[in-house]
Design a protein around this motif. Structure first.
Motif, PDB file in Angstrom:
ATOM      1  N   ALA A  89      11.811  -3.127  -7.137  1.00  0.00           N
ATOM      2  CA  ALA A  89      11.073  -2.694  -8.325  1.00  0.00           C
ATOM      3  C   ALA A  89       9.716  -2.123  -7.939  1.00  0.00           C
ATOM      4  O   ALA A  89       9.267  -1.117  -8.503  1.00  0.00           O
ATOM      5  N   LEU A  90       9.049  -2.759  -6.966  1.00  0.00           N
ATOM      6  CA  LEU A  90       7.745  -2.245  -6.551  1.00  0.00           C
ATOM      7  C   LEU A  90       7.886  -0.978  -5.718  1.00  0.00           C
ATOM      8  O   LEU A  90       6.989  -0.128  -5.729  1.00  0.00           O
ATOM      9  N   LEU A  91       8.991  -0.810  -5.003  1.00  0.00           N
ATOM     10  CA  LEU A  91       9.226   0.473  -4.343  1.00  0.00           C
ATOM     11  C   LEU A  91       9.411   1.568  -5.388  1.00  0.00           C
ATOM     12  O   LEU A  91       8.821   2.655  -5.276  1.00  0.00           O
ATOM     13  N   ALA A  92      10.218   1.308  -6.416  1.00  0.00           N
ATOM     14  CA  ALA A  92      10.427   2.295  -7.471  1.00  0.00           C
ATOM     15  C   ALA A  92       9.116   2.631  -8.170  1.00  0.00           C
ATOM     16  O   ALA A  92       8.819   3.800  -8.447  1.00  0.00           O
ATOM     17  N   SER A 121       3.635   0.974   2.900  1.00  0.00           N
ATOM     18  CA  SER A 121       4.003  -0.250   3.601  1.00  0.00           C
ATOM     19  C   SER A 121       5.285  -0.786   2.964  1.00  0.00           C
ATOM     20  O   SER A 121       5.679  -0.368   1.873  1.00  0.00           O
ATOM     21  N   THR A 122       5.944  -1.695   3.642  1.00  0.00           N
ATOM     22  CA  THR A 122       7.205  -2.226   3.122  1.00  0.00           C
ATOM     23  C   THR A 122       6.937  -2.999   1.837  1.00  0.00           C
ATOM     24  O   THR A 122       6.208  -3.986   1.845  1.00  0.00           O
ATOM     25  N   PRO A 123       7.508  -2.565   0.722  1.00  0.00           N
ATOM     26  CA  PRO A 123       7.240  -3.274  -0.538  1.00  0.00           C
ATOM     27  C   PRO A 123       7.995  -4.589  -0.589  1.00  0.00           C
ATOM     28  O   PRO A 123       9.056  -4.742   0.036  1.00  0.00           O
ATOM     29  N   PRO A 124       7.487  -5.547  -1.344  1.00  0.00           N
ATOM     30  CA  PRO A 124       8.160  -6.847  -1.423  1.00  0.00           C
ATOM     31  C   PRO A 124       9.418  -6.837  -2.275  1.00  0.00           C
ATOM     32  O   PRO A 124      10.186  -7.801  -2.238  1.00  0.00           O
ATOM     33  N   THR A 128       0.843  -1.188   0.000  1.00  0.00           N
ATOM     34  CA  THR A 128       0.000   0.000   0.000  1.00  0.00           C
ATOM     35  C   THR A 128       0.875   1.233   0.000  1.00  0.00           C
ATOM     36  O   THR A 128       1.873   1.297   0.728  1.00  0.00           O
ATOM     37  N   SER A 129       0.502   2.231  -0.799  1.00  0.00           N
ATOM     38  CA  SER A 129       1.178   3.521  -0.762  1.00  0.00           C
ATOM     39  C   SER A 129       0.151   4.610  -1.025  1.00  0.00           C
ATOM     40  O   SER A 129      -0.898   4.366  -1.621  1.00  0.00           O
ATOM     41  N   SER A 130       0.452   5.817  -0.548  1.00  0.00           N
ATOM     42  CA  SER A 130      -0.470   6.925  -0.737  1.00  0.00           C
ATOM     43  C   SER A 130       0.260   8.240  -0.529  1.00  0.00           C
ATOM     44  O   SER A 130       1.389   8.278  -0.027  1.00  0.00           O
ATOM     45  N   THR A 131      -0.400   9.321  -0.939  1.00  0.00           N
ATOM     46  CA  THR A 131       0.069  10.674  -0.664  1.00  0.00           C
ATOM     47  C   THR A 131      -1.099  11.476  -0.118  1.00  0.00           C
ATOM     48  O   THR A 131      -2.253  11.067  -0.218  1.00  0.00           O
TER      49      THR A 131
END
Length: 466
Positions: A313-316, A307-310, A293-296
């Motif tokens: 690549a998903l963080l980017a 949340s901590t990405p797996p 999950t991510s948001s602004t």
């Protein structure tokens, strides 16, 4: 405290709304030259200073004891800004200062001064952090809240003292001493890297993610941040969760692995990291699906909650997605793009629920940037499996945006600036059609979008727009 815009350094001539047509077109193509991005940040910083001025002017509406202490804090804050405006504004422009100030100003303006008293206590930590950064000698009283004394952008001191316990903070010659009743004094000083440290383990220094165009704080301590894993509700206290050292180290590894992927994803993806001040780590989403999950928040320009990405690549990809939301919100504050109403009546292939027009525009813009990011990764990665996943993600995002662009372009209440912006989005979308992706991925993406449209129409067809 004066609301003076930051210089944008050689930006093209602007329209009265703030951004020139050339800048709007750059941004519509999900890019933005450094001067254009600086203009977006300057607009948000000016808004932040105005909001703080409104808050400080509203302090008389707070209960008498809280108002008196807040005026003391406000005086220190203004002294810090006069003594070292650039240093102090690292705190004033900090994204989570914005969400805190919005909340306090709203409570005071609506006559809920008693409810605002608890939040106003945070002004003391804000003022102290600004004064420390500005190099002032000072003495100020700050109240304990939720078991901590928080100094935004610097760190927090854990304490067993009851909430509301007054602490005395005294700064002299570049060192800070914190005194709490019944506790031994705690002394803080700057290390060679500029971080504030102490010998006591009760002091938690904010963790910095480095290696990008600017240092980014991993902020698991600021009381202005939303509670982990859900939206903040009125009256919520700040979350107590702070990351363990191993969790901070894991975030650092993900960050450092994501940076080369962002650079590979295009110059625009790397450049817009200049807008990022902090990442607010959230707990993993509940429900057992192990998702990310991510948001602004419009009030926290420069912050991404995640949340901590797996994977890196998903963080980017998450940062790419969320920074488009931040950019678009900042664009709309300078140059309104549309006058469509708030009714949730539009189909978006990335959401199961009807969306308002602004939500549709935001989603399309973020997915357009993702389509470009994944295409560049598909063309640049060496690993065949990673390339295949990138092509699949590109095709899905590109097809989703293509399905809603006709709706955006046909909107009758786009402003002239909005038409420039949306047409630039359409131009970017056309350009991403080449080179052609593997045929199988494109077929599956089209089938996915058409299935999503059919399912959505069964549920929401009446009074909605596809």
């Amino acid at each position: 405290m004066t609301a003076t815009p930051d210089p944008s350094g050689g930006a093209p001539r602007r329209t009265p709304g703030g951004l020139s047509r050339e800048q709007l077109a750059q941004l519509g193509r999900t890019g933005g030259e450094p001067a254009t991005l600086a203009t977006l940040a300057a607009g948000q910083h000016t808004h932040r200073l105005l909001l703080l001025r409104v808050l400080l002017d509203a302090l008389p509406a707070a209960p008498a004891p809280a108002a008196a202490l807040a005026r003391e804090h406000a005086a220190l804050l203004e002294s810090a800004e006069r003594a070292g405006p650039e240093a102090a504004r690292r705190v004033l422009f900090y994204p989570l200062t914005g969400t805190w100030a919005e909340r306090c100003a709203h409570l005071l303006a609506t006559g809920a001064g008693r409810d605002a008293a608890r939040d106003l206590a945070h002004l003391g930590g804000l003022a102290a952090a600004s004064a420390l950064r500005a190099g002032l000698d000072f003495r100020v009283r700050v109240a304990v809240a939720d078991g901590r004394l928080a100094l935004p952008t610097l760190g927090a001191l854990n304490t067993h003292a009851p909430d509301g316990t007054p602490a005395e903070l005294a700064a002299r010659d570049g060192r800070l001493t914190v005194r709490l009743p019944g506790d031994a004094p705690v002394t803080l000083g700057r290390d060679p890297a500029g971080h504030w440290r102490s010998t006591t383990p009760r002091w938690l220094t904010l963790h910095t993610l480095d290696g990008g165009p600017r240092p980014v704080l991993l902020d698991d301590l600021d009381p202005g941040r939303p509670a982990p894993g859900r939206a903040t509700r009125p009256g919520d206290g700040p979350p107590r969760h702070a990351l363990r050292p191993t969790e901070r180290a894991h975030w650092s590894r993900l960050w450092h692995d994501a940076l080369p992927l962002l650079r590979l994803g295009g110059a625009a993806r790397a450049a817009e990291l200049t807008l990022l001040n902090c990442i607010v780590p959230l707990l993993r989403p509940t429900g057992g699906h192990g998702g990310h999950t991510s948001s602004t928040s419009p009030g926290a320009f420069g912050a991404v909650l995640a949340s901590t990405p797996p994977s890196a690549a998903l963080l980017a990809a998450g940062l790419t997605h969320e920074l488009q939301h931040a950019k678009l919100a900042a664009v709309g504050a300078l140059n309104p793009l549309h006058q469509q109403g708030p009714a949730a009546r539009y189909w978006a292939p990335w959401r199961p629920d009807p969306r308002p027009f602004d939500g549709l525009l935001h989603g399309a813009y973020a997915h357009l940037a993702l389509a470009g990011f994944w295409q560049r990764l598909a063309l640049g990665l060496d690993d065949p499996g990673a390339r295949d996943q990138a092509w699949a993600a590109h095709c899905r995002c590109h097809t989703q945006v293509g399905a809603v662009l006709p709706t955006l372009r046909a909107a009758r209440r786009l402003t002239d600036d909005g038409r420039v912006f949306v047409e630039a989005m359409a131009e970017q979308h056309r350009g991403l059609g080449s080179p052609a992706p593997p045929a199988g991925h494109l077929v599956r993406a089209r089938a996915y979008v058409e299935t999503a449209r059919a399912l959505w129409l069964r549920r929401h067809a009446r009074g909605t727009v596809t």
